[in-house]
Design an enzyme around this catalytic site. Structure first.
Site, PDB file in Angstrom:
ATOM      1  N   ARG A  78       1.357   2.292  -6.124  1.00  0.00           N
ATOM      2  CA  ARG A  78       1.436   1.301  -5.027  1.00  0.00           C
ATOM      3  C   ARG A  78       0.212   0.053  -4.644  1.00  0.00           C
ATOM      4  O   ARG A  78       0.061  -0.727  -3.977  1.00  0.00           O
ATOM      5  CB  ARG A  78       2.146   1.415  -3.623  1.00  0.00           C
ATOM      6  CG  ARG A  78       3.100   2.125  -4.216  1.00  0.00           C
ATOM      7  CD  ARG A  78       3.809   2.496  -3.168  1.00  0.00           C
ATOM      8  NE  ARG A  78       3.715   1.604  -2.042  1.00  0.00           N
ATOM      9  CZ  ARG A  78       5.317   0.886  -1.593  1.00  0.00           C
ATOM     10  NH1 ARG A  78       6.463   1.706  -1.988  1.00  0.00           N
ATOM     11  NH2 ARG A  78       5.430   0.496  -0.718  1.00  0.00           N
ATOM     12  N   CYS A 110       0.856  -1.351  -0.260  1.00  0.00           N
ATOM     13  CA  CYS A 110       0.020  -0.201  -0.196  1.00  0.00           C
ATOM     14  C   CYS A 110       0.454   0.925   0.145  1.00  0.00           C
ATOM     15  O   CYS A 110       1.810   0.741  -0.003  1.00  0.00           O
ATOM     16  CB  CYS A 110      -0.707  -0.115   1.086  1.00  0.00           C
ATOM     17  SG  CYS A 110      -1.745  -1.645   1.685  1.00  0.00           S
ATOM     18  N   TRP A 146      -3.661  -1.248  -0.927  1.00  0.00           N
ATOM     19  CA  TRP A 146      -3.230  -3.212  -1.738  1.00  0.00           C
ATOM     20  C   TRP A 146      -4.168  -4.170  -1.357  1.00  0.00           C
ATOM     21  O   TRP A 146      -3.229  -4.087  -0.433  1.00  0.00           O
ATOM     22  CB  TRP A 146      -2.451  -2.422  -2.429  1.00  0.00           C
ATOM     23  CG  TRP A 146      -1.807  -4.349  -3.402  1.00  0.00           C
ATOM     24  CD1 TRP A 146      -1.758  -5.504  -2.471  1.00  0.00           C
ATOM     25  CD2 TRP A 146      -1.486  -4.724  -4.691  1.00  0.00           C
ATOM     26  NE1 TRP A 146      -1.557  -6.575  -3.251  1.00  0.00           N
ATOM     27  CE2 TRP A 146      -1.901  -6.502  -5.005  1.00  0.00           C
ATOM     28  CE3 TRP A 146      -2.987  -4.426  -5.081  1.00  0.00           C
ATOM     29  CZ2 TRP A 146      -1.993  -6.476  -5.790  1.00  0.00           C
ATOM     30  CZ3 TRP A 146      -3.206  -4.830  -7.015  1.00  0.00           C
ATOM     31  CH2 TRP A 146      -2.543  -6.184  -7.385  1.00  0.00           C
ATOM     32  N   LYS A 164       9.598 -15.152 -21.440  1.00  0.00           N
ATOM     33  CA  LYS A 164       9.691 -14.032 -20.763  1.00  0.00           C
ATOM     34  C   LYS A 164      10.592 -13.231 -22.430  1.00  0.00           C
ATOM     35  O   LYS A 164      10.623 -12.416 -22.851  1.00  0.00           O
ATOM     36  CB  LYS A 164      10.739 -14.292 -19.947  1.00  0.00           C
ATOM     37  CG  LYS A 164      10.066 -13.382 -18.395  1.00  0.00           C
ATOM     38  CD  LYS A 164       8.906 -13.109 -18.086  1.00  0.00           C
ATOM     39  CE  LYS A 164       8.151 -13.603 -18.619  1.00  0.00           C
ATOM     40  NZ  LYS A 164       6.864 -14.204 -17.861  1.00  0.00           N
ATOM     41  N   LYS A 194      -1.962  -6.241 -19.746  1.00  0.00           N
ATOM     42  CA  LYS A 194      -1.608  -6.947 -18.609  1.00  0.00           C
ATOM     43  C   LYS A 194      -2.811  -8.107 -18.427  1.00  0.00           C
ATOM     44  O   LYS A 194      -2.434  -9.167 -17.510  1.00  0.00           O
ATOM     45  CB  LYS A 194      -1.239  -5.783 -17.431  1.00  0.00           C
ATOM     46  CG  LYS A 194      -0.645  -6.682 -16.310  1.00  0.00           C
ATOM     47  CD  LYS A 194       0.296  -6.521 -15.946  1.00  0.00           C
ATOM     48  CE  LYS A 194       0.791  -7.146 -14.960  1.00  0.00           C
ATOM     49  NZ  LYS A 194       2.363  -8.471 -14.463  1.00  0.00           N
ATOM     50  N   GLU A 220       9.373 -21.068 -19.610  1.00  0.00           N
ATOM     51  CA  GLU A 220       8.879 -19.772 -19.017  1.00  0.00           C
ATOM     52  C   GLU A 220       9.995 -18.666 -19.465  1.00  0.00           C
ATOM     53  O   GLU A 220      10.165 -17.666 -19.477  1.00  0.00           O
ATOM     54  CB  GLU A 220       8.838 -19.653 -17.378  1.00  0.00           C
ATOM     55  CG  GLU A 220       8.242 -18.214 -16.974  1.00  0.00           C
ATOM     56  CD  GLU A 220       7.673 -17.351 -16.940  1.00  0.00           C
ATOM     57  OE1 GLU A 220       6.545 -17.750 -17.930  1.00  0.00           O
ATOM     58  OE2 GLU A 220       7.635 -16.175 -16.933  1.00  0.00           O
ATOM     59  N   GLU A 240       8.486 -12.300 -25.315  1.00  0.00           N
ATOM     60  CA  GLU A 240       7.506 -11.381 -25.383  1.00  0.00           C
ATOM     61  C   GLU A 240       8.114 -10.147 -25.348  1.00  0.00           C
ATOM     62  O   GLU A 240       7.467  -9.131 -25.034  1.00  0.00           O
ATOM     63  CB  GLU A 240       6.781 -11.820 -23.778  1.00  0.00           C
ATOM     64  CG  GLU A 240       6.859 -11.725 -22.121  1.00  0.00           C
ATOM     65  CD  GLU A 240       6.106 -11.618 -21.684  1.00  0.00           C
ATOM     66  OE1 GLU A 240       5.154 -11.050 -21.883  1.00  0.00           O
ATOM     67  OE2 GLU A 240       5.800 -12.989 -20.846  1.00  0.00           O
ATOM     68  N   HIS A 276      13.096 -35.464 -30.341  1.00  0.00           N
ATOM     69  CA  HIS A 276      11.756 -35.911 -31.305  1.00  0.00           C
ATOM     70  C   HIS A 276      11.328 -34.382 -32.297  1.00  0.00           C
ATOM     71  O   HIS A 276      10.777 -34.574 -32.925  1.00  0.00           O
ATOM     72  CB  HIS A 276      10.724 -36.518 -30.405  1.00  0.00           C
ATOM     73  CG  HIS A 276      11.102 -37.827 -29.682  1.00  0.00           C
ATOM     74  ND1 HIS A 276      11.302 -38.290 -29.904  1.00  0.00           N
ATOM     75  CD2 HIS A 276      11.871 -37.182 -28.174  1.00  0.00           C
ATOM     76  CE1 HIS A 276      11.145 -39.180 -29.404  1.00  0.00           C
ATOM     77  NE2 HIS A 276      11.873 -38.919 -28.731  1.00  0.00           N
ATOM     78  N   ASN A 286       1.114  -0.411   5.960  1.00  0.00           N
ATOM     79  CA  ASN A 286       1.690  -1.416   5.268  1.00  0.00           C
ATOM     80  C   ASN A 286       1.930  -2.338   5.799  1.00  0.00           C
ATOM     81  O   ASN A 286       2.600  -2.338   6.572  1.00  0.00           O
ATOM     82  CB  ASN A 286       2.397  -0.721   3.712  1.00  0.00           C
ATOM     83  CG  ASN A 286       3.233  -1.392   2.413  1.00  0.00           C
ATOM     84  OD1 ASN A 286       1.931  -2.380   2.396  1.00  0.00           O
ATOM     85  ND2 ASN A 286       3.932  -1.393   1.968  1.00  0.00           N
ATOM     86  N   GLY A 287       1.431  -3.688   4.690  1.00  0.00           N
ATOM     87  CA  GLY A 287       2.187  -4.993   5.708  1.00  0.00           C
ATOM     88  C   GLY A 287       1.124  -6.106   5.985  1.00  0.00           C
ATOM     89  O   GLY A 287      -0.136  -5.803   5.354  1.00  0.00           O
TER      90      GLY A 287
HETATM   91  C1  F6R Z   1       3.092 -13.362 -19.551  1.00  0.00           C
HETATM   92  C2  F6R Z   1       1.985 -12.621 -18.561  1.00  0.00           C
HETATM   93  C3  F6R Z   1       1.260 -13.520 -19.310  1.00  0.00           C
HETATM   94  C4  F6R Z   1      -0.224 -13.364 -17.955  1.00  0.00           C
HETATM   95  C5  F6R Z   1      -1.387 -14.098 -18.692  1.00  0.00           C
HETATM   96  C6  F6R Z   1      -2.497 -14.809 -17.716  1.00  0.00           C
HETATM   97  O1  F6R Z   1       4.323 -12.480 -18.158  1.00  0.00           O
HETATM   98  O2  F6R Z   1       1.785 -12.092 -18.015  1.00  0.00           O
HETATM   99  O3  F6R Z   1       1.167 -14.473 -19.658  1.00  0.00           O
HETATM  100  O4  F6R Z   1       0.747 -15.065 -17.457  1.00  0.00           O
HETATM  101  O5  F6R Z   1      -2.006 -13.000 -19.289  1.00  0.00           O
HETATM  102  O6  F6R Z   1      -2.542 -13.516 -16.922  1.00  0.00           O
HETATM  103  P1  F6R Z   1      -3.362 -13.948 -14.993  1.00  0.00           P
HETATM  104  O7  F6R Z   1      -1.502 -14.363 -13.665  1.00  0.00           O
HETATM  105  O8  F6R Z   1      -3.488 -12.299 -14.892  1.00  0.00           O
HETATM  106  O9  F6R Z   1      -4.650 -14.954 -14.612  1.00  0.00           O
END
Ligand code: F6R
Length: 610
Positions: A27, A2, A76, A487, A605, A483, A490, A506, A102-103
């Site tokens: 935040r 927060c 938050w 990363k 996001k 993963e 993307e 394969h 916060n915490g």
């Molecule tokens: C990649 C990334 C996305 C999310 C995906 C699911 O870095 O962030 O692949 O993981 O869109 O999002 P959530 O976790 O919010 O359901």
């Protein structure tokens, strides 16, 4: 995570608090509130909104309280849904003492029970509300003394700003496992969760140390330990502008969030894991009996969250001896999946709002499965729809590419696997203790790994010109590979694919040539020898190999083209460390290529449409 602000000085507090809260919204912005000691009226005005700071500003329009001492908060949510009553500040029974926090107060439940028995009345579901009541309990006319006594009883994490109606010239701040700064102005002073809040007013700040308390007046600040020993406080001069301050001085949110991973992991573990490896989830308090009859665990997610589900699948099978299946939620929703009332559906979603994941959750629920949402957002759709929730408590993640929350998700899967193992009487006690202590050591191990950031950046510089990558691993290392590849693609738009070591020959191995490097995850695991054989195969095909290895690894030195060294640790910890290292690698490759790291093209996001 927060946002906190406190002000004491000759100016009107309300506009300063509101302006600072706007800057702190990055935040968290579930709800907001402020408390101002009204000059001459001997009252504290408390205003809260269940939404963003703008609503708070609207509420105060034309009736802003007038006073020179105040505290504000943008929330938050962790304990208690984002509602007006749960918004901070919180007050004691008399309304004299007001607090923003916060915490997470780990022992809030026992304190609340004790204080309720002593006659205190609680209005909210928050952990924070125990703080003003506890101070009230000790208050005999000396506010600072009561704060000291109360804080010595708190366990967990807190950054606090507070004041008492009887002391109009005193603003108090304290911290433990959560940051807090005191901004030193000219005849006025501030308390804030971070420098962003105070930057327009002062460049001089005093950074509070762990377990320290600041007694702030308009003219200065005295820092001491909780038991009253004076501390020589460190004053820093900050040259950042607001945007730099929001990123904590890092160039991008992604890098800042990678560096927040140790705290994110500590917060995911906080209050849930005891030394014997027993796990308790407050919002998913299911009797062990329910787990004994469980037939299978379905783990649903998308993207990075699906990768965390793959880690969960392995850990649950291994530790709890339960069949587990990680499934792409967008596929699950169109199948006719075999789900029954004896199943547990775990939906993994940082945002709690991913459309496909929510449909998957509701499909599993409709078929009678017990459900739990593992999410970073309290009160999100997933948390509301599921029977229970496991919150990551990682603080907001702003970078589109998930980093700290991926690691927190993996840790939450380890906790869930331990919980299921406990409920089903699996895993010998010694093994549970061993796992608990290695989970607890994770934050420190990640901090150690991050010290090698310059070495990883150098490797990224060497590899950034390639247009294709293959990431290969086995077991949890396979999850790391998937993963790591996601990363990289993307944020740098370089083609990267992940494969298991066994699967490579394969098909994928046909791609390899001197311009197609392999990132091989060869860290501590039961299949490390197999991965070394894989590396031999890749080298034979003339592919450059960047091997991720544990400290002291000799076999791959000289065989792989380059090595990325992580601290030596057990298999799960190694997988976590390798993932963090590959996040740093992807970040520096994207930086090298001049990409917009925090806002990669074509991505959002939170994917709230199918
Ligand atoms: C990649 C990334 C996305 C999310 C995906 C699911 O870095 O962030 O692949 O993981 O869109 O999002 P959530 O976790 O919010 O359901």
């Amino acid at each position: 995570m927060c946002g906190i602000i406190g002000y004491l000085g000759p100016r009107e507090a309300t506009p300063i608090l509101l302006e600072a809260l706007k800057r702190l919204e990055y935040r968290g912005y579930d709800s907001a509130g402020l408390a101002v000691l009204e000059t001459g009226q001997q009252t504290t005005s408390l205003t809260k909104s269940e939404a963003k700071v703008d609503l708070l500003i609207e509420k105060l329009w034309g009736q802003a309280p007038s006073g020179h001492l105040g505290i504000g908060h943008t929330r938050w949510a962790t304990h208690g849904k984002p509602t007006t009553v749960n918004a901070h500040p919180h007050a004691d029974c008399t309304g004299r003492i007001t607090v923003v926090h916060n915490g997470i107060i780990e022992n809030f439940a026992e304190l609340k029970a004790e204080l309720s028995a002593a006659g205190h009345e609680f209005l909210s579901d928050t952990d924070t509300e125990v703080v003003p009541h506890l101070i009230e309990q000790y208050y005999r006319g000396d506010f600072l003394a009561a704060v000291r006594q109360a804080l010595q009883r708190l366990r967990g994490a807190y950054a606090l700003a507070m004041f008492c109606l009887d002391d109009p010239d005193l603003l108090v701040g304290a911290r433990l496992n959560a940051p807090l700064v005191v901004g030193l102005g000219e005849g006025e002073n501030f308390i804030a969760s971070d420098i962003t809040a105070i930057i327009p007013y002062t460049k001089r700040a005093l950074i509070l140390g762990e377990g320290e308390l600041a007694a702030v007046t308009a003219l200065g600040a005295q820092v001491s330990t909780l038991d009253g020993r004076p501390v020589e406080a460190k004053i820093v001069h900050v040259d950042w502008d607001v945007s730099q301050a929001e990123k904590g001085g890092f160039a991008h949110f992604m890098l800042k969030e990678i560096h927040e991973t140790p705290d994110a992991v500590a917060n995911t573990l906080r209050g849930r894991l005891d030394e014997a490896g027993n796990v308790h989830f407050a919002e998913f308090d299911v009797p062990s009996e329910r787990f004994r009859t469980c037939r299978q665990v379905l783990l649903l997610g998308m993207g990075t969250s699906l990768h965390a589900a793959l880690a969960g699948e392995q850990l649950i099978e291994d530790w709890a001896g339960l069949p587990a299946r990680a499934i792409d939620a967008s596929e699950f929703r169109y199948r006719r999946p075999t789900v029954t009332e004896d199943d547990l559906a775990v939906v993994i979603t940082q945002s709690g709002e991913t459309a496909d994941t929510l449909v998957g959750l509701n499909l599993a629920r409709a078929r009678g499965a017990l459900s739990v949402a593992v999410t970073n957002v309290v009160g999100s759709s997933a948390a509301r729809d599921a029977d229970g929730a496991i919150y990551l408590n990682s603080g907001p993640e702003i970078s589109v590419a998930s980093t700290k929350t991926f690691i927190a998700h993996v840790v939450s899967q380890a906790l869930l696997a331990l919980r299921l193992a406990g409920g089903r009487g699996r895993l010998p006690i010694e093994r549970r203790q061993e796992l608990a202590s290695s989970l607890r050591a994770l934050p420190e191990q990640i901090r150690r790994l991050l010290q090698s950031e310059p070495d990883i950046a150098r490797l990224a510089h060497r590899y950034a010109h390639y247009r294709n990558f293959m990431y290969v691993g086995r077991g949890l290392g396979h999850v790391v590979a998937l993963e790591g590849a996601l990363k990289l693609k993307e944020i740098s738009y370089i083609h990267a694919e992940g494969s298991s070591g066994g699967e490579a020959k394969h098909g994928p191995i046909a791609l390899l040539d001197p311009l197609f490097p392999v990132v091989a995850i060869c860290t501590e695991s039961s299949t490390r020898e197999k991965m070394i054989s894989n590396v031999h195969e890749f080298v034979t095909r003339d592919a450059p190999v960047l091997a991720v290895v544990s400290e002291g690894e000799a076999e791959l030195q000289g065989l792989a083209t380059d090595v990325l060294v992580i601290p030596r640790a057990d298999e799960l910890t190694s997988a976590v460390l390798a993932s963090v290292a590959l996040q740093v690698f992807a970040y520096y490759v994207a930086l090298e290529l001049g990409k917009d790291v925090d806002h990669p093209r074509n991505l959002a996001k939170s994917v709230t449409v199918e």
